[in-house]
Write a protein that holds these residues in place. Sequence first.
Motif, short mmCIF file in Angstrom:
data_model
loop_
_atom_site.label_atom_id
_atom_site.label_comp_id
_atom_site.label_asym_id
_atom_site.label_seq_id
_atom_site.Cartn_x
_atom_site.Cartn_y
_atom_site.Cartn_z
N LEU A 136 25.49 -47.58 -26.16
CA LEU A 136 25.74 -47.58 -27.60
C LEU A 136 27.11 -48.20 -27.90
O LEU A 136 28.10 -47.93 -27.22
N GLU A 137 27.15 -49.01 -28.96
CA GLU A 137 28.40 -49.64 -29.37
C GLU A 137 29.40 -48.60 -29.88
O GLU A 137 30.61 -48.75 -29.72
N GLU A 138 28.87 -47.56 -30.53
CA GLU A 138 29.72 -46.47 -31.00
C GLU A 138 29.01 -45.15 -30.72
O GLU A 138 27.78 -45.09 -30.72
N ALA A 139 29.80 -44.11 -30.48
CA ALA A 139 29.23 -42.80 -30.18
C ALA A 139 28.85 -42.10 -31.47
O ALA A 139 29.38 -41.03 -31.82
N SER A 140 27.91 -42.69 -32.19
CA SER A 140 27.47 -42.15 -33.48
C SER A 140 26.66 -40.87 -33.26
O SER A 140 25.71 -40.85 -32.47
N VAL A 141 27.01 -39.81 -33.98
CA VAL A 141 26.30 -38.54 -33.84
C VAL A 141 24.88 -38.66 -34.37
O VAL A 141 23.91 -38.34 -33.70
N THR A 142 24.76 -39.14 -35.62
CA THR A 142 23.42 -39.26 -36.20
C THR A 142 22.62 -40.34 -35.48
O THR A 142 21.40 -40.21 -35.32
N GLY A 143 23.29 -41.41 -35.04
CA GLY A 143 22.60 -42.45 -34.30
C GLY A 143 22.04 -41.93 -32.99
O GLY A 143 20.89 -42.18 -32.62
N THR A 144 22.87 -41.18 -32.25
CA THR A 144 22.41 -40.59 -30.99
C THR A 144 21.25 -39.64 -31.24
O THR A 144 20.24 -39.66 -30.54
N ALA A 145 21.37 -38.80 -32.27
CA ALA A 145 20.31 -37.85 -32.58
C ALA A 145 18.99 -38.56 -32.88
O ALA A 145 17.92 -38.17 -32.38
N ASN A 146 19.06 -39.60 -33.66
CA ASN A 146 17.87 -40.35 -34.05
C ASN A 146 17.18 -40.97 -32.83
O ASN A 146 15.96 -40.91 -32.68
N ILE A 147 17.99 -41.57 -31.96
CA ILE A 147 17.44 -42.23 -30.77
C ILE A 147 16.87 -41.21 -29.80
O ILE A 147 15.80 -41.41 -29.21
N VAL A 148 17.55 -40.08 -29.64
CA VAL A 148 17.05 -39.02 -28.74
C VAL A 148 15.69 -38.52 -29.21
O VAL A 148 14.76 -38.33 -28.41
N MET A 149 15.55 -38.32 -30.51
CA MET A 149 14.27 -37.81 -31.02
C MET A 149 13.15 -38.82 -30.82
O MET A 149 12.02 -38.45 -30.49
N ALA A 150 13.45 -40.09 -31.00
CA ALA A 150 12.43 -41.11 -30.76
C ALA A 150 12.09 -41.20 -29.27
O ALA A 150 10.92 -41.28 -28.88
N ALA A 151 13.12 -41.15 -28.42
CA ALA A 151 12.92 -41.30 -26.97
C ALA A 151 12.17 -40.12 -26.37
O ALA A 151 11.53 -40.26 -25.32
N ALA A 152 12.24 -38.96 -27.02
CA ALA A 152 11.57 -37.77 -26.48
C ALA A 152 10.07 -37.98 -26.35
O ALA A 152 9.43 -37.36 -25.48
N LEU A 153 9.51 -38.86 -27.17
CA LEU A 153 8.07 -39.13 -27.12
C LEU A 153 7.75 -40.55 -26.65
O LEU A 153 6.62 -41.01 -26.75
N ALA A 154 8.77 -41.25 -26.11
CA ALA A 154 8.55 -42.60 -25.59
C ALA A 154 7.99 -42.54 -24.17
O ALA A 154 8.11 -41.53 -23.47
N GLU A 155 7.40 -43.64 -23.74
CA GLU A 155 6.87 -43.72 -22.38
C GLU A 155 8.00 -44.04 -21.40
O GLU A 155 8.77 -44.98 -21.60
N GLY A 156 8.14 -43.24 -20.33
CA GLY A 156 9.15 -43.51 -19.32
C GLY A 156 10.49 -42.86 -19.62
O GLY A 156 10.61 -41.99 -20.49
N GLU A 157 11.53 -43.32 -18.93
CA GLU A 157 12.86 -42.71 -19.02
C GLU A 157 13.79 -43.57 -19.86
O GLU A 157 13.87 -44.78 -19.70
N THR A 158 14.52 -42.91 -20.74
CA THR A 158 15.54 -43.56 -21.56
C THR A 158 16.90 -43.02 -21.17
O THR A 158 17.08 -41.80 -21.08
N THR A 159 17.85 -43.92 -20.92
CA THR A 159 19.22 -43.52 -20.65
C THR A 159 20.10 -44.00 -21.80
O THR A 159 20.09 -45.18 -22.15
#
Length: 436
Positions: free
Chosen positions: A166-189
């Motif tokens: 991430l370009e910036e450690a955005s709180v809401t940005g991180t939260a949004n991406i985590v919620m999307a990745a929770a149901l994505a296929e495979g591993e997200t780092t």
Amino acid sequence: MATFQIEGGQALKGEIQPQGAKNEALQILCAVLLTNETVKINNIPDIRDVNKLIDILSNLGVKIQKLGNGTYSFKSDELNLDYLESEQFKQEGSGLRGSIMIVGPLLGRFGRGYIPRPGGDKIGRRRLDTHFEGFIKLGAEFRYNKEERFYGVEAPKGLKGTFMLLEEASVTGTANIVMAAALAEGETTIYNAACEPYLQQLCKMLVSMGAKIDGIGSNMLKITGVKELGGCTHTILPDMVEIGSWIGLAAMTKSEITIKNVSWDNLGLIPTTFRKLGITIERKGDDIYIPAHKNGYEVQSFIDGSIMNISDAPWPGFTPDLLSIILVVATQAKGSVLIHQKMFESRLFFVDKLIDMGAKIILCDPHRATVIGHNFESQLKATTMTSPDIRAGISLLIAALSAKGTSTIHNIEQIDRGYEDIDGRLKKIGAKITRL
């Protein structure tokens, strides 16, 4: 437009219970969209921004029941996704910045999410790039209707895990991406992820729903996607920004106040930073006790004798939401302090109102202000002012409560966005405040 009239110069005394955390509540409420099962949430604050988001969820089709004071159940089993492209949603969503966080869960679960350009505080630029760049890296397609100022992301073939820095450690940005990745296929780092306690709370809630997340509390999160998530029960932490506000209030009004059930382990540098201004903060169990500072408080200096500098930084640094409070408290300290607001270029623009009240403040540039404390040798004087945003609003209220005479604060809806029944709670500890 509602107004507060405040008769200042009154010493307060008593106990005050912090509300549930606003910033956590906005994340947690969006997470209920990730499952068709029932999610129960405790300690939801009764504030304007949170209530707006609950209304948006209801209009989206979430079944909502109020079970008690601050306790609700949510069930997202029959959603009306067409609402997302309606004129009603464009109007409602644009008035609340937190509404951006419905996009991640909807994208992860349904493959599409939409949002009007959100509003919120007028404190400077607040980019959304982190959110959408994260979604794109997960495989979503991005579109933006410039005329209608309307964003959309779609992933008809689903999301796939990936590595992202991430370009910036955005709180809401991180939260949004985590919620999307929770149901994505495979591993997200996610590297350079925000790690605020409220983001940790979101991750822990998702884990209780069946998500697989490693690295909670660090700046590197690893999310292994699952096919579906289930229901859970979650309790929101006390609001650390409100706790900091009460610390500042106690010092400025020379009041003896106990702040109850503060969750000390999640306060980070907040007690330490207020102590740099010379404020006495005592830990009593999980409470904060602040004695009446009848002899004032003196700003510390650095080891080399240079002027104290207090600035914001991503967690575990000091939260930018409390710099306005620090600034107003410094106006009555003994000594000087440089306030450096790094994140938002318009957040310090309320200092002209404090200068009108007699404060000695030099606004160096949009990000820095030098405060020369009065050491209570002269009180701030009452005035009429308008609240520009949540945190400036509470800072002006604290200044008014310490000032000599009767002050008027207009546009207190800004304060109501983040503070629950603030006039009612302050009256209970002796404040003379009237809502008009």
